[in-house]
Motif scaffolding. Sequence first.
Motif, PDB file in Angstrom:
ATOM      1  N   VAL A 187      19.995  33.851  35.655  1.00 14.45           N
ATOM      2  CA  VAL A 187      19.809  32.267  35.690  1.00 14.45           C
ATOM      3  C   VAL A 187      19.477  31.866  37.251  1.00 14.45           C
ATOM      4  O   VAL A 187      18.592  31.366  37.138  1.00 14.45           O
ATOM      5  CB  VAL A 187      21.437  31.833  36.042  1.00 14.45           C
ATOM      6  CG1 VAL A 187      21.221  30.143  35.614  1.00 14.45           C
ATOM      7  CG2 VAL A 187      21.737  32.196  34.360  1.00 14.45           C
ATOM      8  N   TRP A 209      15.241  31.685  37.619  1.00  7.91           N
ATOM      9  CA  TRP A 209      14.234  31.167  36.857  1.00  7.91           C
ATOM     10  C   TRP A 209      14.427  29.649  37.067  1.00  7.91           C
ATOM     11  O   TRP A 209      13.851  29.018  37.065  1.00  7.91           O
ATOM     12  CB  TRP A 209      14.280  31.512  35.240  1.00  7.91           C
ATOM     13  CG  TRP A 209      15.473  31.335  35.356  1.00  7.91           C
ATOM     14  CD1 TRP A 209      16.618  32.580  34.202  1.00  7.91           C
ATOM     15  CD2 TRP A 209      16.266  30.190  33.947  1.00  7.91           C
ATOM     16  NE1 TRP A 209      17.275  31.788  33.491  1.00  7.91           N
ATOM     17  CE2 TRP A 209      17.653  30.761  33.025  1.00  7.91           C
ATOM     18  CE3 TRP A 209      15.681  28.618  33.898  1.00  7.91           C
ATOM     19  CZ2 TRP A 209      18.298  29.953  32.726  1.00  7.91           C
ATOM     20  CZ3 TRP A 209      16.394  27.652  33.379  1.00  7.91           C
ATOM     21  CH2 TRP A 209      18.016  28.514  32.649  1.00  7.91           C
ATOM     22  N   ARG A 210      15.727  29.645  36.802  1.00 12.77           N
ATOM     23  CA  ARG A 210      15.980  28.007  37.776  1.00 12.77           C
ATOM     24  C   ARG A 210      15.176  27.767  39.020  1.00 12.77           C
ATOM     25  O   ARG A 210      14.434  26.713  39.323  1.00 12.77           O
ATOM     26  CB  ARG A 210      17.092  27.695  38.014  1.00 12.77           C
ATOM     27  CG  ARG A 210      17.901  26.219  38.462  1.00 12.77           C
ATOM     28  CD  ARG A 210      17.328  25.197  37.244  1.00 12.77           C
ATOM     29  NE  ARG A 210      18.313  25.731  36.441  1.00 12.77           N
ATOM     30  CZ  ARG A 210      17.792  24.243  34.826  1.00 12.77           C
ATOM     31  NH1 ARG A 210      17.325  23.880  34.789  1.00 12.77           N
ATOM     32  NH2 ARG A 210      19.020  24.491  33.388  1.00 12.77           N
ATOM     33  N   GLY A 224      10.901  26.925  38.977  1.00 13.20           N
ATOM     34  CA  GLY A 224      11.129  25.514  38.492  1.00 13.20           C
ATOM     35  C   GLY A 224      11.217  25.555  36.785  1.00 13.20           C
ATOM     36  O   GLY A 224      10.137  24.811  36.179  1.00 13.20           O
ATOM     37  N   THR A 243      12.616  25.044  32.851  1.00 12.07           N
ATOM     38  CA  THR A 243      13.974  24.764  32.352  1.00 12.07           C
ATOM     39  C   THR A 243      14.523  25.638  31.716  1.00 12.07           C
ATOM     40  O   THR A 243      13.481  26.913  31.192  1.00 12.07           O
ATOM     41  CB  THR A 243      13.493  23.158  31.598  1.00 12.07           C
ATOM     42  OG1 THR A 243      13.173  23.178  30.591  1.00 12.07           O
ATOM     43  CG2 THR A 243      13.153  22.519  32.983  1.00 12.07           C
ATOM     44  N   TYR A 244      15.276  25.345  30.500  1.00 12.72           N
ATOM     45  CA  TYR A 244      16.149  27.095  30.499  1.00 12.72           C
ATOM     46  C   TYR A 244      15.288  26.634  28.630  1.00 12.72           C
ATOM     47  O   TYR A 244      14.836  27.534  28.771  1.00 12.72           O
ATOM     48  CB  TYR A 244      17.799  26.074  29.992  1.00 12.72           C
ATOM     49  CG  TYR A 244      18.213  26.844  28.579  1.00 12.72           C
ATOM     50  CD1 TYR A 244      18.579  28.102  29.139  1.00 12.72           C
ATOM     51  CD2 TYR A 244      17.653  26.267  27.402  1.00 12.72           C
ATOM     52  CE1 TYR A 244      19.823  28.903  28.426  1.00 12.72           C
ATOM     53  CE2 TYR A 244      18.588  27.334  26.928  1.00 12.72           C
ATOM     54  CZ  TYR A 244      19.558  28.759  27.222  1.00 12.72           C
ATOM     55  OH  TYR A 244      19.612  29.325  26.438  1.00 12.72           O
TER      56      TYR A 244
END
Lengths: 325, 70
Positions: free
Chosen positions: B7, B10-11, B14, B16-17
């Motif tokens: 988590v 990737w956050r 930059g 988004t989910y």
Amino acid sequence: MAMAALRREGRRFAPLISPRPITAFRSSPLAPTREDEGPIGVRYISTQVVRNRMKSVKNIQKITKAMKMVAASKLRAIQTKAENSRGLWQPFTALLGDTPSVDVKKNVIVTVSSDKGLCGGINSTSVKISKALHKLNSGPENETKYVILGEKAKAQLVRDSKKYIELIITELQKNPLSYTQVSVLADDILKNVEFDALRIVFNKFHSVVSFLPTVSTVLSPEIVEREAEAGGKLGDLDSYEIEGGETKGEILQNLTEFQFSCVMFNAVLENACSEQGARMSAMDSSSRNAGDMLDRLTLTYNRTRQASITTELIEIISGASALEG
Amino acid sequence: MASNAAVPFWRAAGMTYITYSNICANLVRNCLKEPYKTEALAREKVHFSISKWTDGKPEKPTLRSDSPVE
């Protein structure tokens, strides 16, 4: 014999001679031009103009019929997709509720419309709803922006709401709509726009002839948390257990992003479906109108033709009887 | 547990989910066997043009076309 000469003249100047009955046609969009008006006193009526008009109406009817067929087949393909995509947002509404009346600072209205016209009033409806929402949500400390999908809403909103436009997205329907495409688009919107609440305006497909203008609201994670503290439907969020090492804020952010892309996917599909439905019924009624027009024109044409035949007969007979007598 | 550890990464990059889940979906699609693989990849095409407006003036539209998120 003078009659025959005149008739030959009349044929040569066919467009010059007035088809009077046509000018009496109320629904005829071709305004009678100067050339159509014949010289006063000419007794012959050229039927050529009527014939040309009948031909063009027939062609238009063919085109609208073909468009209707195309819309019907496209509708069938997209309708199942749209109905299946409803399963994507329903769990979110069950979990987070729908709060169209939430009062926040930064509103963003996402207006979904079509790229092409000839589909009745569906684009104007979504634009109207968007404008009403804009009015409702703007105040001294609130600001409201537009994100526009599709050429048609753009054309309408550019006119008077230019300064509120943030993003315009077009050419969405070049390929068949897929989730990947809509999610990339949703991602772009999220990255480019700051929001507290996204309000997505689209036409929900109900049946081929009825579309419900619908507003879906997606709240930003901070607002969800604020609302959750205030209680209500969102207050129930605390009763869920969170697995793993994530905080509630992270979960909410992921959830909001995913909710937005799902809601967008559904909205785009529903709107495309409504567009095809509206186009189908619009084309249906326009081919029916063309048929009516053709009937009226045929009637006029035949009547004029018959009248000229009768006149000629009378002339021949009376000439013959004059010679005999 | 792997996804939990991922988590922050990737956050932090930059993403988004949505981007993250699209990459995952693409990986799954790449695992398909051949006749289905090309079919599935051909289905997921992206094409739209996006233009940002500032103060009532449009900026040059950018075209995003046929680039399934890598």
